[in-house]
Design a protein around this motif. Structure first.
Motif, PDB file in Angstrom:
ATOM      1  N   GLY A  15      -5.713 -19.569  -1.106  1.00 18.65           N
ATOM      2  CA  GLY A  15      -5.063 -20.150   0.058  1.00 18.65           C
ATOM      3  C   GLY A  15      -3.581 -19.845   0.093  1.00 18.65           C
ATOM      4  N   VAL A  16      -2.941 -20.362   1.122  1.00 17.70           N
ATOM      5  CA  VAL A  16      -1.526 -20.138   1.353  1.00 17.70           C
ATOM      6  C   VAL A  16      -0.767 -21.435   1.102  1.00 17.70           C
ATOM      7  N   ALA A  43      -3.481 -24.175   2.235  1.00 15.77           N
ATOM      8  CA  ALA A  43      -4.356 -23.916   3.381  1.00 15.77           C
ATOM      9  C   ALA A  43      -5.283 -22.769   3.020  1.00 15.77           C
ATOM     10  N   PRO A  44      -6.607 -22.973   3.111  1.00 15.68           N
ATOM     11  CA  PRO A  44      -7.548 -21.925   2.720  1.00 15.68           C
ATOM     12  C   PRO A  44      -7.455 -20.713   3.644  1.00 15.68           C
ATOM     13  N   VAL A  45      -7.751 -19.537   3.106  1.00 17.11           N
ATOM     14  CA  VAL A  45      -7.719 -18.326   3.912  1.00 17.11           C
ATOM     15  C   VAL A  45      -9.104 -17.886   4.352  1.00 17.11           C
ATOM     16  N   ASP A  46     -10.147 -18.466   3.778  1.00 19.67           N
ATOM     17  CA  ASP A  46     -11.504 -18.023   4.112  1.00 19.67           C
ATOM     18  C   ASP A  46     -12.178 -18.877   5.181  1.00 19.67           C
ATOM     19  N   GLY A  47     -11.498 -19.884   5.678  1.00 17.59           N
ATOM     20  CA  GLY A  47     -12.054 -20.708   6.738  1.00 17.59           C
ATOM     21  C   GLY A  47     -13.059 -21.748   6.287  1.00 17.59           C
ATOM     22  N   GLY A  75     -11.386 -27.675   4.316  1.00 21.19           N
ATOM     23  CA  GLY A  75     -10.048 -27.961   4.798  1.00 21.19           C
ATOM     24  C   GLY A  75      -8.996 -27.682   3.742  1.00 21.19           C
ATOM     25  N   ARG A  76      -7.804 -28.072   4.056  1.00 24.14           N
ATOM     26  CA  ARG A  76      -6.702 -27.927   3.115  1.00 24.14           C
ATOM     27  C   ARG A  76      -6.966 -28.776   1.883  1.00 24.14           C
ATOM     28  N   TRP A  77      -6.391 -28.376   0.768  1.00 25.71           N
ATOM     29  CA  TRP A  77      -6.501 -29.159  -0.455  1.00 25.71           C
ATOM     30  C   TRP A  77      -5.133 -29.276  -1.084  1.00 25.71           C
ATOM     31  N   THR A  78      -4.994 -30.239  -1.968  1.00 29.32           N
ATOM     32  CA  THR A  78      -3.705 -30.455  -2.623  1.00 29.32           C
ATOM     33  C   THR A  78      -3.864 -30.355  -4.131  1.00 29.32           C
TER      34      THR A  78
END
Length: 77
Positions: free
Chosen positions: A28-29, A41-45, A48-51
């Motif tokens: 992710g970014v 933020a994941p790049v593969d769709g 959701g976002r993770w922390t």
């Protein structure tokens, strides 16, 4: 990290860096840092976002991983 007088405190990769979670392999970014964690933020769709709370869980994506996404090699500032 050992803290020394006058040493810079490393706070992580800058926002926009492509990273891989060492524990899960998710890519992710980096997003801007919050008070107590880093949001990715994941790049593969998928999902959701993770922390993460510790930068120890992250590494920069390799040039081969970047190439697989159609990205060029990373640059060093």
């Amino acid at each position: 990290m050992t803290r020394k007088v006058g040493a810079a405190l490393w706070t992580g990769y800058r926002a926009g860096a492509l990273v891989v979670d060492r524990g899960t392999g998710r890519m992710g970014v980096m997003q801007p840092r919050t008070d107590d964690s880093y949001t990715i933020a994941p790049v593969d769709g998928s999902g959701g976002r993770w922390t993460v709370r510790s930068m120890d869980r992250l590494r920069l994506a390799t040039n081969d991983e970047r190439k697989a996404l159609g990205l060029g090699p990373r640059s060093v500032d």
